[in-house]
Design a protein around this motif. Structure first.
Motif, PDB file in Angstrom:
ATOM      1  N   GLY A 151       0.814  -1.213   0.000  1.00  0.00           N
ATOM      2  CA  GLY A 151       0.000   0.000   0.000  1.00  0.00           C
ATOM      3  C   GLY A 151       0.842   1.255   0.000  1.00  0.00           C
ATOM      4  N   GLY A 152       2.019   1.200  -0.612  1.00  0.00           N
ATOM      5  CA  GLY A 152       2.917   2.343  -0.669  1.00  0.00           C
ATOM      6  C   GLY A 152       3.773   2.515   0.576  1.00  0.00           C
ATOM      7  N   VAL A 153       3.694   1.571   1.506  1.00  0.00           N
ATOM      8  CA  VAL A 153       4.465   1.649   2.746  1.00  0.00           C
ATOM      9  C   VAL A 153       5.635   0.678   2.670  1.00  0.00           C
ATOM     10  N   ASP A 154       6.808   1.176   2.978  1.00  0.00           N
ATOM     11  CA  ASP A 154       8.030   0.379   2.979  1.00  0.00           C
ATOM     12  C   ASP A 154       8.147  -0.344   4.325  1.00  0.00           C
ATOM     13  N   LEU A 155       8.033  -1.655   4.303  1.00  0.00           N
ATOM     14  CA  LEU A 155       8.112  -2.451   5.525  1.00  0.00           C
ATOM     15  C   LEU A 155       9.520  -2.969   5.819  1.00  0.00           C
ATOM     16  N   SER A 156      10.485  -2.610   4.974  1.00  0.00           N
ATOM     17  CA  SER A 156      11.837  -3.125   5.188  1.00  0.00           C
ATOM     18  C   SER A 156      12.439  -2.703   6.533  1.00  0.00           C
ATOM     19  N   PRO A 157      12.192  -1.485   7.047  1.00  0.00           N
ATOM     20  CA  PRO A 157      12.720  -1.181   8.376  1.00  0.00           C
ATOM     21  C   PRO A 157      12.147  -2.091   9.461  1.00  0.00           C
ATOM     22  N   LEU A 158      10.861  -2.419   9.359  1.00  0.00           N
ATOM     23  CA  LEU A 158      10.244  -3.322  10.330  1.00  0.00           C
ATOM     24  C   LEU A 158      10.868  -4.708  10.255  1.00  0.00           C
ATOM     25  N   VAL A 159      11.083  -5.201   9.046  1.00  0.00           N
ATOM     26  CA  VAL A 159      11.708  -6.511   8.873  1.00  0.00           C
ATOM     27  C   VAL A 159      13.119  -6.499   9.461  1.00  0.00           C
ATOM     28  N   LEU A 160      13.868  -5.434   9.198  1.00  0.00           N
ATOM     29  CA  LEU A 160      15.223  -5.337   9.738  1.00  0.00           C
ATOM     30  C   LEU A 160      15.206  -5.283  11.265  1.00  0.00           C
ATOM     31  N   LEU A 161      14.251  -4.568  11.846  1.00  0.00           N
ATOM     32  CA  LEU A 161      14.148  -4.528  13.307  1.00  0.00           C
ATOM     33  C   LEU A 161      13.878  -5.912  13.886  1.00  0.00           C
ATOM     34  N   VAL A 162      13.025  -6.678  13.235  1.00  0.00           N
ATOM     35  CA  VAL A 162      12.755  -8.052  13.700  1.00  0.00           C
ATOM     36  C   VAL A 162      14.017  -8.898  13.574  1.00  0.00           C
ATOM     37  N   LEU A 163      14.734  -8.779  12.469  1.00  0.00           N
ATOM     38  CA  LEU A 163      15.975  -9.537  12.289  1.00  0.00           C
ATOM     39  C   LEU A 163      17.019  -9.150  13.335  1.00  0.00           C
ATOM     40  N   LEU A 164      17.084  -7.878  13.673  1.00  0.00           N
ATOM     41  CA  LEU A 164      18.030  -7.433  14.703  1.00  0.00           C
ATOM     42  C   LEU A 164      17.651  -7.993  16.076  1.00  0.00           C
ATOM     43  N   GLN A 165      16.366  -8.081  16.354  1.00  0.00           N
ATOM     44  CA  GLN A 165      15.942  -8.669  17.631  1.00  0.00           C
ATOM     45  C   GLN A 165      16.274 -10.156  17.685  1.00  0.00           C
ATOM     46  N   VAL A 166      16.099 -10.837  16.567  1.00  0.00           N
ATOM     47  CA  VAL A 166      16.500 -12.250  16.502  1.00  0.00           C
ATOM     48  C   VAL A 166      18.006 -12.378  16.714  1.00  0.00           C
ATOM     49  N   ALA A 167      18.773 -11.491  16.091  1.00  0.00           N
ATOM     50  CA  ALA A 167      20.232 -11.514  16.276  1.00  0.00           C
ATOM     51  C   ALA A 167      20.600 -11.268  17.732  1.00  0.00           C
ATOM     52  N   ALA A 168      19.879 -10.372  18.410  1.00  0.00           N
ATOM     53  CA  ALA A 168      20.153 -10.109  19.831  1.00  0.00           C
ATOM     54  C   ALA A 168      19.863 -11.337  20.683  1.00  0.00           C
ATOM     55  N   ILE A 169      18.798 -12.064  20.362  1.00  0.00           N
ATOM     56  CA  ILE A 169      18.477 -13.284  21.097  1.00  0.00           C
ATOM     57  C   ILE A 169      19.556 -14.338  20.878  1.00  0.00           C
ATOM     58  N   VAL A 170      19.975 -14.509  19.632  1.00  0.00           N
ATOM     59  CA  VAL A 170      21.035 -15.481  19.320  1.00  0.00           C
ATOM     60  C   VAL A 170      22.328 -15.077  20.018  1.00  0.00           C
ATOM     61  N   LEU A 171      22.646 -13.793  20.013  1.00  0.00           N
ATOM     62  CA  LEU A 171      23.853 -13.314  20.679  1.00  0.00           C
ATOM     63  C   LEU A 171      23.810 -13.624  22.175  1.00  0.00           C
ATOM     64  N   GLY A 172      22.681 -13.389  22.806  1.00  0.00           N
ATOM     65  CA  GLY A 172      22.543 -13.701  24.217  1.00  0.00           C
ATOM     66  C   GLY A 172      22.740 -15.176  24.499  1.00  0.00           C
ATOM     67  N   HIS A 173      22.201 -16.020  23.616  1.00  0.00           N
ATOM     68  CA  HIS A 173      22.387 -17.472  23.767  1.00  0.00           C
ATOM     69  C   HIS A 173      23.850 -17.867  23.599  1.00  0.00           C
ATOM     70  N   LEU A 174      24.495 -17.325  22.578  1.00  0.00           N
ATOM     71  CA  LEU A 174      25.921 -17.629  22.349  1.00  0.00           C
ATOM     72  C   LEU A 174      26.782 -17.133  23.502  1.00  0.00           C
ATOM     73  N   GLN A 175      26.438 -15.973  24.052  1.00  0.00           N
ATOM     74  CA  GLN A 175      27.186 -15.446  25.197  1.00  0.00           C
ATOM     75  C   GLN A 175      27.059 -16.388  26.392  1.00  0.00           C
ATOM     76  N   GLY A 176      25.862 -16.892  26.605  1.00  0.00           N
ATOM     77  CA  GLY A 176      25.661 -17.850  27.692  1.00  0.00           C
ATOM     78  C   GLY A 176      26.478 -19.120  27.490  1.00  0.00           C
ATOM     79  N   LEU A 177      26.524 -19.601  26.266  1.00  0.00           N
ATOM     80  CA  LEU A 177      27.309 -20.805  25.967  1.00  0.00           C
ATOM     81  C   LEU A 177      28.814 -20.559  26.123  1.00  0.00           C
ATOM     82  N   ALA A 178      29.259 -19.361  25.739  1.00  0.00           N
ATOM     83  CA  ALA A 178      30.687 -19.042  25.806  1.00  0.00           C
ATOM     84  C   ALA A 178      31.178 -18.930  27.247  1.00  0.00           C
ATOM     85  N   LEU A 179      30.294 -18.588  28.150  1.00  0.00           N
ATOM     86  CA  LEU A 179      30.705 -18.387  29.535  1.00  0.00           C
ATOM     87  C   LEU A 179      30.523 -19.622  30.405  1.00  0.00           C
ATOM     88  N   LEU A 180      30.057 -20.695  29.817  1.00  0.00           N
ATOM     89  CA  LEU A 180      29.891 -21.935  30.601  1.00  0.00           C
ATOM     90  C   LEU A 180      31.231 -22.534  30.982  1.00  0.00           C
TER      91      LEU A 180
END
Length: 186
Positions: A157-186
């Protein structure tokens, strides 16, 4: 309670200074003029926050092509100082090697947080159709991240949703990073 306040203030200061170092690195990579003559208020702000640490590091750390490694090292050193202070005041981690690892994860976390902030500011500025130096700079900073997403996400509808998609991808990356950080510190 006092430790929580101290920790919060420390994280804010480290986030602003480390984020400014990373923004300096990225703006130099993108060849965005940052001098006072360029009229770039963001560049002047970044220089004011980071010159005290980045300029002395440049004597020892050369650039790698367009990448200013002294700015990256400065961000890591700021994160290292933050986690070192927390380590001194608590038994948060068991060894100093863990502090070094946490500092590296902290830099990646700053990248994700900084890019999230840039995308939000970009989206807000796109709604108000602001034609300023700052909006042009932010558009140049986020365009390389939005371009690949725009190839797959059509306008709705003329609205660019790419920023929203990128924000979701960044949140997923933050979750993965938190998981990897937990694994690295075990």
């Amino acid at each position: 309670m006092l430790f929580q306040i101290f920790s919060l203030l420390l994280e804010v200061v480290a986030g602003v200074l480390g984020g400014a170092c990373l923004l300096r690195l990225y703006m130099q990579y993108q060849r965005i003029p940052m001098s006072a003559r360029s009229g770039n208020p963001l560049g002047r702000f970044v220089f004011a926050l980071t010159d005290w640490l980045v300029l002395p590091l440049r004597r020892f750390v050369p650039a790698a092509g367009r990448w200013d490694l002294s700015s990256l090292l400065a961000a890591w050193l700021i994160e290292l100082a933050m986690f070192s202070l927390i380590w001194v005041f608590t038994s948060f981690v068991t060894s100093y090697v863990s502090v070094l690892i946490l500092a590296a994860f902290g830099v990646v976390r700053l990248v994700i947080s900084g890019l999230t902030g840039l995308i939000i500011v970009y989206a807000v500025l796109s709604w108000v159709q602001s034609h300023t130096v700052l909006s042009d700079i932010i558009q140049r900073l986020v365009a390389p991240f939005l371009a690949p997403i725009r190839r797959f996400v059509p306008l709705v509808g003329g609205v660019d949703l790419s920023p929203l998609v990128l924000l979701v991808l960044l949140q997923v990356a933050a979750i993965v990073l938190g998981h990897l950080q937990g694994l690295a510190l075990l």
